[in-house]
Enzyme design. Structure first.
Site, short mmCIF file in Angstrom:
data_model
loop_
_atom_site.label_atom_id
_atom_site.label_comp_id
_atom_site.label_asym_id
_atom_site.label_seq_id
_atom_site.Cartn_x
_atom_site.Cartn_y
_atom_site.Cartn_z
N GLN A 166 18.59 -17.00 -12.75
CA GLN A 166 17.98 -18.36 -12.57
C GLN A 166 16.52 -18.66 -13.00
OE1 GLN A 166 20.00 -20.34 -9.31
NE2 GLN A 166 17.84 -20.41 -8.49
N GLU A 209 13.18 -26.96 -12.52
CA GLU A 209 12.05 -26.78 -11.88
C GLU A 209 10.73 -26.62 -13.04
OE1 GLU A 209 11.91 -23.89 -8.68
OE2 GLU A 209 14.23 -24.54 -8.12
N ASP A 246 14.55 -14.41 -9.23
CA ASP A 246 15.61 -15.13 -8.69
C ASP A 246 16.94 -14.77 -9.44
OD1 ASP A 246 17.16 -16.19 -7.07
OD2 ASP A 246 16.31 -18.17 -6.86
N LYS A 339 14.05 -21.94 3.27
CA LYS A 339 14.18 -23.41 2.84
C LYS A 339 14.43 -24.33 3.84
CE LYS A 339 15.78 -22.40 -1.98
NZ LYS A 339 17.17 -22.04 -2.67
N SER A 369 15.07 -27.17 -5.95
CA SER A 369 15.23 -27.56 -7.39
C SER A 369 15.22 -29.23 -7.56
CB SER A 369 16.43 -26.81 -8.09
OG SER A 369 17.70 -27.23 -7.70
N LYS A 390 7.24 -20.63 -3.18
CA LYS A 390 8.04 -20.94 -4.27
C LYS A 390 8.33 -22.24 -4.71
CE LYS A 390 12.27 -19.12 -6.36
NZ LYS A 390 13.66 -19.19 -5.98
P1 PGA Z 1 18.24 -24.68 -5.60
O1 PGA Z 1 17.77 -23.16 -6.08
O2 PGA Z 1 17.18 -25.35 -4.76
O3 PGA Z 1 18.72 -25.23 -6.72
O4 PGA Z 1 19.25 -24.26 -4.42
C1 PGA Z 1 16.15 -22.73 -5.76
C2 PGA Z 1 16.68 -21.13 -5.65
O5 PGA Z 1 17.76 -20.94 -5.81
O6 PGA Z 1 15.69 -20.42 -5.11
ZN ZN Z 2 17.38 -18.82 -5.19
#
Ligand code: PGA
Ligand code: ZN
Length: 423
Positions: A166, A209, A246, A339, A369, A390
């Site tokens: 990713q 992103e 990641d 998060k 994201s 991040k």
């Molecule tokens: P997401 O991905 O915000 O799309 O869930 C970010 C990540 O996997 O760190």
């Molecule tokens: Zn992640």
């Protein structure tokens, strides 16, 4: 005591043009503030529930009118006119009102928008910056500015799945300020854009992103191209700039196998593949190297990589205190990707942070994201002294809102950047 005078919410759009929730909070005494919440695409299955309308006629079902309605009616009715000693009391009241384990009745997007708008209004009422308010919620003094981990190349769910991995992120290791980190990243991003043009005949294909998303033929090519970009920009890989990865492997794990680079690897082979990358490239952190429920093999992953790189859990932990406790017990990883919207309140996020730190882990504070121009995540990473931040690439205003806020904080308060290496 902080008394809520008014609470309301509305639907706004995030950086993917999808709806999200913005809440307004007014306190008795005159402070008013708003906050909006982000949204993930590469989500963990254990995340708190992000409530969507599921009305196919509106935003393909992604509308947030139900969540907004919950703030405007049930949450506002329950909280307006009530006094709260602190953030914990406010969050606790919402958790009790919701009454479910994953916020599925009122929606984590509704609850978090209120949680953060309240924090911001409280900061205003007290006359302190938001980062100070966050530090006070956590119960620790301001310490350091975070090490940045900045998106260079993207694949997986954030791009066209042209490579399964990713994110490949640059870590400006020798930088001693946010300003210096961004200067270095600009050079490396430009060098990577030139390489992309030379090697793939394209430049501006960017992912969710803001990372570049050329059609790499393998994960190894993605990693070696990042090293080439560091060198081309005039920096020393591993010394000036490291790499964070990641892997987001939940999204290419199917029928018990990791489907990567035309192969189907079992967990043991996947760990070997990750170890190979770590020995070959200047990697400092491996996020979600195994899929989110591969509990049997995460301890072996940690044994293989710990001490060399951070073994970082994102979808694996979902900022969820129960999953973090289990991972600590199993010695399954040594770093938490935090998060706030994975769990849905500041109070539970603070609990997750403390658990990780008490276990001796590092904490990377991350945005999503799908983001908005709201910059509270920058205040959070400073207030909570996150080891890493991040926040995606250095393009796109929803990312720059946070980097620019960090520059502004750096300008106001002279905090040292976290040490490198940070052991
Ligand atoms: P997401 O991905 O915000 O799309 O869930 C970010 C990540 O996997 O760190
Ligand atoms: Zn992640």
């Amino acid at each position: 005591m902080l008394t809520i005078d008014k609470l309301s919410a509305m639907e706004i759009l995030d950086s993917r043009g999808r709806p999200t929730v913005l809440a307004h909070c007014a306190l008795r005494g005159g402070a008013t503030a708003s906050a909006s919440v982000p949204s993930g695409a590469s989500t963990g299955t254990a995340e708190a529930l992000e409530m969507r309308d599921r009305d196919p006629k509106r935003y393909h079902g992604l509308g947030c009118r139900k969540a907004v309605g919950h703030v405007n009616r049930e949450i506002a009715h329950a909280l307006c006119g009530k006094s709260f000693a602190d953030q914990k009391a406010l969050d606790q009241a919402m958790l009790e009102l919701d009454g479910t384990a994953n916020k599925s009745r009122l929606g984590a997007n509704a609850i978090l928008a209120v949680s953060i708008a309240f924090a911001r209004a409280t900061a205003q009422q007290r006359g302190v910056p938001l980062y100070q308010q966050f530090a006070d919620i956590l119960g620790q003094p301001l310490r350091t500015m975070p090490r940045l981990t900045i998106n260079l190349f993207s694949g997986g769910k954030h791009a066209g799945k042209q490579v399964p991995i990713q994110d490949v992120l640059i870590v400006p290791a020798s930088a001693t300020t946010i300003d210096g980190s961004l200067v270095m990243m600009y050079d490396i991003y430009q060098a990577a854009a030139e390489l992309t043009l030379e090697r793939h005949g394209m430049r501006l294909l960017t992912a969710d992103e803001g990372g570049l998303a050329p059609p790499f033929t393998s994960a190894a090519e993605m990693l070696s191209c990042a090293v080439d970009a560091i060198e081309r920009a005039g920096y020393k890989p591993g010394t000036d700039a490291g790499i964070a990865v990641d892997v987001a492997s939940s999204h290419f794990h199917q029928d018990g196998k990791y489907h990567i680079d035309g192969q189907a690897l079992d967990s043991v082979a996947m760990i070997s593949r990750l170890s190979e990358w770590v020995s070959k490239y200047p990697i400092i952190s491996v996020e979600d190297g195994l899929f989110e429920d591969d509990w049997d093999h995460w301890p072996a992953l940690r044994t293989a990589l710990a001490g060399k790189v951070l073994v970082l859990g994102d979808d694996f932990l979902c900022t969820n205190p129960l999953r973090i406790a289990r991972a600590i017990e199993a010695k399954a990883c040594d770093a938490l990707l935090l998060k706030v919207n994975q769990i849905g309140t500041l109070t539970e996020s603070a609990q997750a942070y403390h658990m990780a730190k008490q276990a001796g882990w590092q904490v990377t504070i991350s945005v999503r994201s799908g983001e908005t121009e709201d910059n509270w995540a920058a205040d959070l990473v400073v207030g909570w002294a996150g080891d890493q931040f991040k926040n995606g690439s250095i393009t796109q205003s929803e990312r720059l809102a946070k980097y620019n806020r960090l520059l502004d904080i750096e300008h106001q308060v002279k905090l040292p950047m976290i040490a490198w290496p940070n052991k």
